[in-house]
Enzyme design. Structure first.
Site, short mmCIF file in Angstrom:
data_model
loop_
_atom_site.label_atom_id
_atom_site.label_comp_id
_atom_site.label_asym_id
_atom_site.label_seq_id
_atom_site.Cartn_x
_atom_site.Cartn_y
_atom_site.Cartn_z
N HIS A 159 -3.87 0.38 8.33
CA HIS A 159 -4.40 0.24 6.98
C HIS A 159 -5.90 -0.03 7.01
O HIS A 159 -6.34 -1.08 7.46
CB HIS A 159 -3.69 -0.89 6.23
CG HIS A 159 -4.16 -1.03 4.82
ND1 HIS A 159 -3.74 -0.18 3.81
CD2 HIS A 159 -5.04 -1.88 4.25
CE1 HIS A 159 -4.33 -0.51 2.68
NE2 HIS A 159 -5.12 -1.55 2.92
N ASN A 167 -13.08 10.50 -0.77
CA ASN A 167 -13.56 9.70 -1.90
C ASN A 167 -13.59 8.24 -1.49
O ASN A 167 -12.64 7.74 -0.87
CB ASN A 167 -12.63 9.90 -3.10
CG ASN A 167 -12.63 11.34 -3.59
OD1 ASN A 167 -13.66 11.99 -3.59
ND2 ASN A 167 -11.46 11.84 -3.96
N HIS A 174 -6.18 3.39 0.62
CA HIS A 174 -5.92 3.55 2.06
C HIS A 174 -6.70 4.80 2.44
O HIS A 174 -6.44 5.88 1.89
CB HIS A 174 -4.41 3.69 2.30
CG HIS A 174 -4.01 3.85 3.75
ND1 HIS A 174 -3.05 3.06 4.35
CD2 HIS A 174 -4.41 4.73 4.71
CE1 HIS A 174 -2.88 3.44 5.61
NE2 HIS A 174 -3.71 4.46 5.85
N CYS A 214 0.66 3.23 3.30
CA CYS A 214 1.35 2.53 4.39
C CYS A 214 2.86 2.71 4.25
O CYS A 214 3.57 2.87 5.26
CB CYS A 214 1.00 1.04 4.39
SG CYS A 214 -0.60 0.65 5.13
N GLY A 245 -14.37 7.97 -6.99
CA GLY A 245 -13.13 8.57 -7.49
C GLY A 245 -11.92 8.30 -6.62
O GLY A 245 -10.90 8.98 -6.73
N HIS A 259 -9.04 14.51 2.50
CA HIS A 259 -8.40 15.68 1.92
C HIS A 259 -8.80 16.93 2.71
O HIS A 259 -9.98 17.12 3.01
CB HIS A 259 -8.86 15.90 0.47
CG HIS A 259 -8.57 14.77 -0.48
ND1 HIS A 259 -7.56 14.83 -1.41
CD2 HIS A 259 -9.16 13.57 -0.65
CE1 HIS A 259 -7.55 13.71 -2.14
NE2 HIS A 259 -8.52 12.93 -1.70
N ASP A 262 -0.40 16.73 -0.33
CA ASP A 262 -0.73 15.98 -1.55
C ASP A 262 0.34 16.28 -2.61
O ASP A 262 0.76 17.43 -2.78
CB ASP A 262 -2.11 16.38 -2.06
CG ASP A 262 -2.66 15.40 -3.08
OD1 ASP A 262 -3.65 14.71 -2.77
OD2 ASP A 262 -2.09 15.30 -4.19
N CYS A 272 0.85 -1.20 0.00
CA CYS A 272 0.00 0.00 0.00
C CYS A 272 0.88 1.25 0.00
O CYS A 272 1.75 1.42 0.86
CB CYS A 272 -0.90 -0.02 1.23
SG CYS A 272 -1.75 1.54 1.52
N HIS A 310 -8.23 8.10 3.26
CA HIS A 310 -7.59 9.41 3.41
C HIS A 310 -8.62 10.51 3.29
O HIS A 310 -9.58 10.41 2.54
CB HIS A 310 -6.46 9.61 2.39
CG HIS A 310 -6.87 9.35 0.98
ND1 HIS A 310 -6.97 8.08 0.47
CD2 HIS A 310 -7.21 10.19 -0.02
CE1 HIS A 310 -7.35 8.14 -0.80
NE2 HIS A 310 -7.52 9.41 -1.13
#
Ligand code: 5GP
Ligand code: ZN
Length: 112
Positions: A46, A86, A97, A7, A92, A101, A30, A4, A99
Site C-alpha cells: 500500500h 493521477n 492506492h 489492497c 484527479g 493507467h 479498469d 483500501c 496506480h
C-alpha cells in the site's frame, strides 16, 4: 491497509479481472474502461500516491515502469500505449492506492 479498495483487490477480497500478477505488482482491467484496453497497474504494497514515495521505493517503481511495454504488448497494443498517473485530489486521483493507467486501442481519450 485494511480499508483500501485496491489492497482488497490484491488480497482477492474484492473480485477483479486480473491480467497479471507477480510478487511485486498486480494488474487488472479498469471497471469503467476509457478505451478498448484500460489496465490498472498497482504495487502490492500500500502506497497512497506518487507523493508518498521514498527512496525505499526506487527499485519497485523502476520495476513497474520496466514492465509496462510487456503488459501493453500482451493486450495487443503493438504500436504504443498511453500511461497516466493521477496524484492527489488536484490530479484527479479517486482511489488512494498508487496506480498507473495503461490505455490503448479504440476510443482512447484525447490528452487534455
Ligand atoms: P484514478 O481516478 O484514481 O486515477 O483512477 C481510479 C480508477 O479506478 C478509475 O479509472 C476507476 O474506474 C477504477 N476503479 C474504481 N473502483 C474500481 C473497482 O472496484 N474495480 C476496478 N477494476 N476498477 C475500479
Ligand atoms: Zn492499498
Amino acid at each position: 491497509m485494511s480499508n483500501c479498495l485496491f489492497c482488497k483487490i490484491v488480497a482477492g477480497e474484492i473480485p477483479s479481472s486480473k491480467v497479471y500478477e507477480d510478487d511485486q505488482i498486480f494488474v487488472f482491467n479498469d471497471i469503467s474502461p476509457k478505451a478498448a484496453v484500460h489496465l490498472l497497474v498497482i504495487p502490492k504494497i500500500h502506497i497512497v500516491s506518487l507523493d508518498d514515495l521514498t527512496s525505499e521505493h526506487q527499485v519497485l517503481i523502476a520495476y513497474m515502469m520496466l514492465k509496462l511495454p510487456e503488459l501493453a504488448r500482451a493486450q495487443g497494443l503493438d504500436d504504443g500505449f498511453r500511461t497516466i498517473i493521477n496524484t492527489g485530489p488536484g490530479g484527479g486521483q479517486e482511489v488512494g492506492h498508487l496506480h498507473l493507467h495503461i490505455l490503448g486501442g479504440k476510443g482512447m481519450p484525447g490528452f487534455n
